[in-house]
Design a protein around this motif. Structure first.
Motif, PDB file in Angstrom:
ATOM      1  N   UNK A   1     -11.754   2.016   6.408  1.00 31.19           N
ATOM      2  CA  UNK A   1     -10.691   3.037   6.434  1.00 31.19           C
ATOM      3  C   UNK A   1     -10.105   3.198   5.018  1.00 31.19           C
ATOM      4  N   UNK A   2      -9.939   4.409   4.547  1.00 34.53           N
ATOM      5  CA  UNK A   2      -9.373   4.579   3.208  1.00 34.53           C
ATOM      6  C   UNK A   2      -7.868   4.309   3.270  1.00 34.53           C
ATOM      7  N   UNK A   3      -7.270   4.160   2.088  1.00 33.18           N
ATOM      8  CA  UNK A   3      -5.840   3.848   2.001  1.00 33.18           C
ATOM      9  C   UNK A   3      -4.999   4.902   2.723  1.00 33.18           C
ATOM     10  N   UNK A   4      -5.393   6.189   2.494  1.00 31.86           N
ATOM     11  CA  UNK A   4      -4.622   7.279   3.060  1.00 31.86           C
ATOM     12  C   UNK A   4      -4.639   7.311   4.587  1.00 31.86           C
ATOM     13  N   UNK A   5      -5.804   6.985   5.170  1.00 30.14           N
ATOM     14  CA  UNK A   5      -5.859   7.009   6.634  1.00 30.14           C
ATOM     15  C   UNK A   5      -5.090   5.817   7.210  1.00 30.14           C
ATOM     16  N   UNK A   6      -5.043   4.708   6.467  1.00 30.01           N
ATOM     17  CA  UNK A   6      -4.222   3.569   6.923  1.00 30.01           C
ATOM     18  C   UNK A   6      -2.754   3.984   6.921  1.00 30.01           C
ATOM     19  N   UNK A   7      -2.346   4.672   5.862  1.00 28.77           N
ATOM     20  CA  UNK A   7      -0.959   5.149   5.761  1.00 28.77           C
ATOM     21  C   UNK A   7      -0.656   6.090   6.933  1.00 28.77           C
ATOM     22  N   UNK A   8      -1.581   7.030   7.185  1.00 27.48           N
ATOM     23  CA  UNK A   8      -1.362   7.999   8.271  1.00 27.48           C
ATOM     24  C   UNK A   8      -1.255   7.283   9.622  1.00 27.48           C
ATOM     25  N   UNK A  12       1.982   7.193  12.115  1.00 27.47           N
ATOM     26  CA  UNK A  12       1.877   7.557  13.534  1.00 27.47           C
ATOM     27  C   UNK A  12       2.382   6.413  14.423  1.00 27.47           C
ATOM     28  N   UNK A  13       1.889   5.192  14.150  1.00 26.52           N
ATOM     29  CA  UNK A  13       2.324   4.029  14.953  1.00 26.52           C
ATOM     30  C   UNK A  13       3.835   3.823  14.840  1.00 26.52           C
ATOM     31  N   UNK A  14       4.321   3.847  13.585  1.00 25.62           N
ATOM     32  CA  UNK A  14       5.735   3.532  13.335  1.00 25.62           C
ATOM     33  C   UNK A  14       6.684   4.555  13.939  1.00 25.62           C
ATOM     34  N   UNK A  15       6.292   5.834  13.892  1.00 25.10           N
ATOM     35  CA  UNK A  15       7.195   6.871  14.421  1.00 25.10           C
ATOM     36  C   UNK A  15       7.041   7.043  15.936  1.00 25.10           C
ATOM     37  N   UNK A  24       7.969  -0.327   3.780  1.00 28.05           N
ATOM     38  CA  UNK A  24       8.409  -0.043   2.404  1.00 28.05           C
ATOM     39  C   UNK A  24       7.246  -0.073   1.417  1.00 28.05           C
ATOM     40  N   UNK A  25       6.090  -0.617   1.847  1.00 33.39           N
ATOM     41  CA  UNK A  25       4.976  -0.639   0.884  1.00 33.39           C
ATOM     42  C   UNK A  25       4.535   0.786   0.546  1.00 33.39           C
ATOM     43  N   UNK A  26       4.917   1.760   1.384  1.00 31.45           N
ATOM     44  CA  UNK A  26       4.534   3.151   1.109  1.00 31.45           C
ATOM     45  C   UNK A  26       5.538   3.885   0.213  1.00 31.45           C
TER      46      UNK A  26
END
Ligand code: AVI
Length: 316
Positions: A1-8, A12-15, A24-26
């Motif tokens: 998984x690329x960094x961006x898809x992990x962020x996405x 999604x999970x967090x919201x 905060x790492x983002x």
């Protein structure tokens, strides 16, 4: 998984949780890096000045505590190197002593690593520097491939942005990789009263607010979301008893936000919070609890003149 898809996926999970959160790492895109640099210059953000004072005044004593074998080349690995301005004092003293070492700054932000490498090479033409981009947990194995002795720097109270369980796992994993006698220099913000800690996370110039809100701006840019930045507030919190500063984003009104990359809307009630950061403050007892059964122990502690901040030397 690329960094961006992990962020996405994390957004999604967090919201989607009942209690919303985004790590905060983002915070640290290019604008976030710049805002954090500005935060460190704010008069309210005492952490940087306190630790700077320790490095300025006590680098000689810190190096003695490292117990370096002068005939053996070692690696000085800095996790979450940032701008390297504090480490500069330590590097200067190590180079003055003609010790043989390679400096390896590690950071999630390639941008920060480029800045630090260019700057330090200019100041110290003889410094052997080899930057590594990545997240702490992910780069540990790669870092420990060479056989040379290691000194690890983990300063700036970066540990405080991990909750205690994750901090425990991280330090234990780090310790598993260290050889007997190797050291970790761990810089930690100490527990103190609310009237000092809270302003550090709510500076009057509004830089910390912009830093927090930039997370939503980042989601807008990267994932085509329609967060209205005017409709969220920065909400900092700290209680001395708990010893953990927390930052939230607070929805000013009842609203719905659409994230195009997820093709999904998220509902926010008026006053609803998104947890974005924890910044734990420490004392010896809390640190010892985290270190329990890790095979690492506190060898020495260096304090600033206010006793606000501590750089601990931990030894395996
Ligand atoms: C990077 N870290 C240790 C900072 C802190 O104090 O927790 C990040 C920060 N957040 C708001 N201001 C500074």
């Amino acid at each position: 998984m690329t960094k961006n898809t992990t962020f996405l996926k994390d957004v999604n999970d967090g919201l989607s949780q009942k209690v919303k959160h985004i790590s905060s790492k983002y915070f640290y895109d290019k604008k976030g890096d710049q805002l954090f640099q500005q935060i460190m210059e704010m008069p309210e953000y005492y952490l940087t000045n306190c630790e700077m004072e320790i490095f300025k005044e006590q680098s000689e004593a810190i190096i003695s505590a490292f117990n370096i074998n002068e005939n053996q080349e070692f690696e000085l690995i800095e996790l979450g190197a940032g701008d390297g301005k504090k480490t500069q004092y330590l590097l200067e003293k190590l180079l003055e002593k003609h010790l043989k070492f390679k400096y390896i700054p590690v950071d999630i932000s390639q941008n920060s690593l480029d800045v630090i490498s260019t700057r330090l090479k200019k100041i110290f033409p003889n410094l052997h520097i080899e930057a590594m981009q990545g997240e702490y947990f992910q780069v540990l194995e790669a870092l420990f491939q060479s056989k040379n002795p290691k000194i690890i720097l983990f300063i700036g109270s970066n540990l405080g942005n991990l909750n205690d369980e994750v901090a425990h796992d991280f330090l234990h994993k780090l310790s598993d990789n260290l050889k007997w006698g190797e050291k970790l220099l761990l810089g930690l913000d100490l527990i103190k009263s609310k009237n000092i800690v809270l302003p550090a996370y709510n500076d009057s110039a509004g830089i910390t607010k912009a830093f927090n809100i930039n997370l939503l701006e980042r989601i807008n840019h990267e994932f085509g979301a329609d967060f209205n930045l005017e409709k969220f507030d920065h909400f900092p919190y700290y209680e001395e008893e708990e010893g953990i500063a927390k930052s939230f984003l607070k929805s000013k009104i009842k609203q719905s936000v659409f994230i195009k990359a997820l093709n999904k809307s998220f509902e926010f009630a008026e006053g609803e919070l998104i947890t974005t950061e924890v910044s734990r403050k420490y004392n010896d007892k809390i640190l010892n609890k985290i270190l329990e059964n890790s095979n690492m122990e506190i060898q020495e502690k260096f304090l600033d003149s206010e006793n606000y901040f501590a750089d601990y030397i931990l030894t395996k």
